[in-house]
Motif scaffolding. Structure first.
Motif: not given
Length: 734
Positions: A278-300
């Motif tokens: 419940g501390t947000g580990k999954t959300v942090l990982g999911l946002e890491f790949v999402y922000r990378g793809a959406r804002e920086l063009g990184h494949k996740g």
């Protein structure tokens, strides 16, 4: 003169079995005679038949002797489901011969002659005898078996055949007298490992090659046999992660998390993200790949062992992310492996394959503690963690590995060995405070990076994770050049006060307004920001006491056009109700607003209210010091109000030890005049300019706060009493 001779290398045969050639460090040497030993059902026959069909497909000729009297038709029936089986290769490139009847009726010698005749007729390059142990059972003595084996191996060597002898041998039988002529021994078996029944392969001996001596798991599927050997195939590749400007780094794209990570995460790094449920580990990982793809063009690439792709997509939609779009356009992949189906070595190889073929720049494993939960030996766990990090380093990517911690523990990782292997450790916390539970993040470790220390507040809501850094702990990437104090004067909005200051406040200065209740601190703050609007500049008014509507209403009751300034965008009011604001988030929210608005003036009303958020005086001083540094760097002229603890001017200044931060200090207090109180203003301190130190009456009229003459008379006039009552009445409305 000729150079040094090239080192001799034995010619080799490719087995066609994934990773098996790597275990042999290049394939099986041609012409060797090897035993493949193992109990029934361990996979000996499938392993050998797959090598035979691969060799035949490469143009080789295979002679497969069956000693168990199993009809060829039955053998082919069981081969048909496998993808490696090719019926077009039968007879011309691969031939099955049954020796069972000859062995039972004619004995070893005549059967040996029959075998040699078949060799002469077919001229094979690969020979298999399945099962060779039948010769052991039929031999009359060890001497007869030795003689038979010697003659057979000599003839096979003369034909330069690569030979495999299959048998139900155990490790105690490897001293068999017939093995003196054997070049290689390969064992296959089934046993329980890490709570699972697994098949294992081990090369005990193989002449002419430097092979792996480890046990390696393998599986049998419709494709055939696949061996997993991460210790062989996941060799660390030396990549240069630095460029002309030093180490190349990656930004996460997550709100303010990058501020904690300093220059960014070095490429090739693996980061553990640890926390209880419940501390947000999954959300942090999911946002890491999402922000990378959406804002920086990184494949996740997101590997999940707990949540299905559908549930992760739903989570993203609930946070307002367009993750579906990034998946559809090929920027993000989600791989779900159910927890009961985990096979660590196989999935390590699958992770490597996916990372390389997809070209992933960001990798998330959710979670590493689930992935490795069946391994009880810490040494094995450490090895697996090393290979996980190795995959990331070889790709020059950045990996986040979620790690579940038991509730109530003080440890930083699940198994106690992960943080020593990987490059970084991010801790997520959740603590109950009153009736609420607050989340925190801490960058505990990040190699080669000057990162922030300590805990920092976070929230999870619409838009994802929001981090509120403690500004005193956030590393500055570049020290700002000292701003030379400009000599221009900034009018306060109260002409009489400007006269006392020699023309106004110095541009970029910090003013502390220490006042008793009802003495006009907020009114002076409103006039201060309206003066910026009058000069077509932008100003920010931060209030912790009164909402925007109430503040505008009170100002306009004195004829101050605050509502108009707000509607035109010249003044912005940031209302941060202290009863809902967490202490550690305050300065982060203020700095974010300053970065967005870029005001020339700022009012904080009131700084003393921050103490209610849980700060003691020393913490308040350090917190405001961080804000003052930012304001001075940006050249913002600011005014902080502080609530005095008493009414009268004879009492202490009550500036909470903040005077070293302030360039100017104004004291607003009451003086006794007859039976009433008179509000007065005294300029206590101004840096860089002369000022009038006497106390002056404060008057409240239409148009706002004004200053009267120097306070002298013990008995106020009726006009002054009326003006004083107007000021007290306005404060009561507030």
């Amino acid at each position: 003169m000729s150079g040094p001779a090239e080192p001799f290398s034995l010619p080799r045969l490719q087995t066609g079995i994934p990773n098996l050639d790597a275990i042999f460090h290049g394939g099986v040497p041609k012409g060797v005679i090897s035993v493949i030993a193992g109990p029934p059902g361990s996979g000996k026959t499938t392993l050998t038949q797959q090598m035979c069909f691969h060799h035949a497909a490469q143009g080789g000729r295979v002679l497969y002797f069956n000693t168990l009297s199993e009809p060829t038709a039955k053998t082919l029936l069981y081969l048909r489901p496998f993808a490696f089986f090719d019926p077009t290769l039968l007879e011309e490139h691969i031939r099955f011969v049954d020796l069972g009847l000859s062995l039972r009726t004619k004995g070893l010698e005549l059967t040996s002659n029959l075998l040699i005749e078949q060799l002469k007729l077919f001229k094979p390059t690969m020979v298999v005898i399945d099962s060779f142990k039948v010769f052991d059972d039929l031999a009359q003595s060890a001497e007869e078996l030795r003689k038979f084996t010697y003659e057979l191996t000599v003839r096979l060597m003369a034909w330069e055949c690569t030979t495999f002898l299959l048998g139900e041998y155990s490790s105690e039988q490897f001293e068999h007298p017939a093995y003196s002529a054997i070049d290689g021994i390969i064992t296959v078996k089934q046993h329980h490992l890490s709570g699972e029944r697994q098949r294992m392969l081990q090369v005990i001996k193989m002449r002419g090659t430097s092979h792996s001596h480890d046990e390696h798991p393998f599986v049998i599927t419709s494709a055939g046999i696949e061996v997993y050997a991460p210790s062989i195939t996941l060799q660390r590749v030396r990549r240069d992660a630095s460029g002309a400007e030093g180490i190349r780094r990656m930004k996460t794209g997550i709100s303010k998390l990058d501020a904690l990570l300093g220059e960014g995460i070095p490429l090739g790094s693996s980061i553990i993200v640890s926390g209880v449920a419940g501390t947000g580990k999954t959300v942090l990982g999911l946002e890491f790949v999402y922000r990378g793809a959406r804002e920086l063009g990184h494949k996740g690439l997101f590997f999940s062992f707990e949540e299905t792709e559908a549930r992760l997509r739903d989570t993203a939609r609930g946070l307002g992310w367009e993750l579906d779009r990034e998946i559809d356009r090929g920027m993000v992949q989600i791989v779900f492996i159910p927890q009961p189906d985990i096979l660590v070595d196989r999935d390590l190889m699958e992770l490597q394959r996916r990372v390389e073929t997809f070209g992933a720049q960001r990798v998330v494993l959710d979670s590493m503690s689930v992935f490795l939960h069946k391994i009880e030996d810490r040494r094995i766990t450490r090895d697996k963690v090393f290979w996980l990090a190795n995959i990331i380093q070889n790709q020059n990517a950045v990996g986040l590995f979620a790690n579940d911690l038991p509730a109530g523990t003080q440890q930083h990782s699940r198994f106690g060995v992960e943080e020593t292997v990987m490059d970084g450790l991010i801790l997520l916390w959740a603590e109950a405070q009153g009736l609420e539970r607050h989340r925190y993040v801490e960058v505990h470790k990040l190699r080669n990076t000057a990162h922030a220390s300590g805990r920092h507040s976070i929230t999870i809501g619409a838009g994802g994770i929001q981090v509120f850094p403690r500004l005193d702990e956030v590393p500055r990437l570049e020290s700002p050049a000292p701003t030379s104090r400009r000599k221009e004067r900034v009018p306060t909005g109260v002409p009489q006060l400007d006269a006392l200051l020699g023309g106004g406040l110095l541009d970029g200065s910090v003013t502390l307004l220490s006042g008793s209740p009802g003495t006009g601190k907020s009114t002076l703050g409103v006039q201060f920001v309206l003066e910026a609007a009058r000069h077509q500049e932008r100003a920010l008014y931060i209030t912790l006491e009164e909402g925007t509507h109430q503040l505008i209403q009170d100002a306009e009751s004195l004829g101050l056009p605050l509502g108009e300034a707000v509607s035109t965008g010249k003044v912005e009011i940031l209302y941060l109700p202290r009863e809902h604001l967490h202490a550690s988030r305050f300065l982060s929210m203020v700095e974010q607003k300053i970065q967005e608005l870029r005001p020339t003036r700022l009012v904080l009303d009131s700084a003393s209210d921050i103490e209610v958020l849980g700060f003691i005086s020393e913490e308040l001083r350090r917190l405001l010091y961080g804000l003052v540094l930012r304001l001075r760097t940006l050249g913002v002229t600011s005014l902080f109000t502080v609530e005095a603890r008493s009414l009268f001017i004879t009492d202490t200044l009550s500036e909470r030890g903040l005077s070293p931060l302030a360039d100017n200090i104004f004291m607003l207090r009451y003086l006794q005049e007859g039976a009433g109180l008179v509000p007065v203003l005294t300029v206590v301190k101004t840096r860089g300019s002369d000022h009038v130190r006497s106390s002056h009456r404060i008057l409240f009229e239409q148009g706002g706060l004004k200053l009267g003459g120097q306070f002298e008379a013990p008995t106020p006039s009726s006009g002054t009493r009326s003006q004083h009552r107007l000021g007290l009445k306005w404060r009561r409305h507030k």
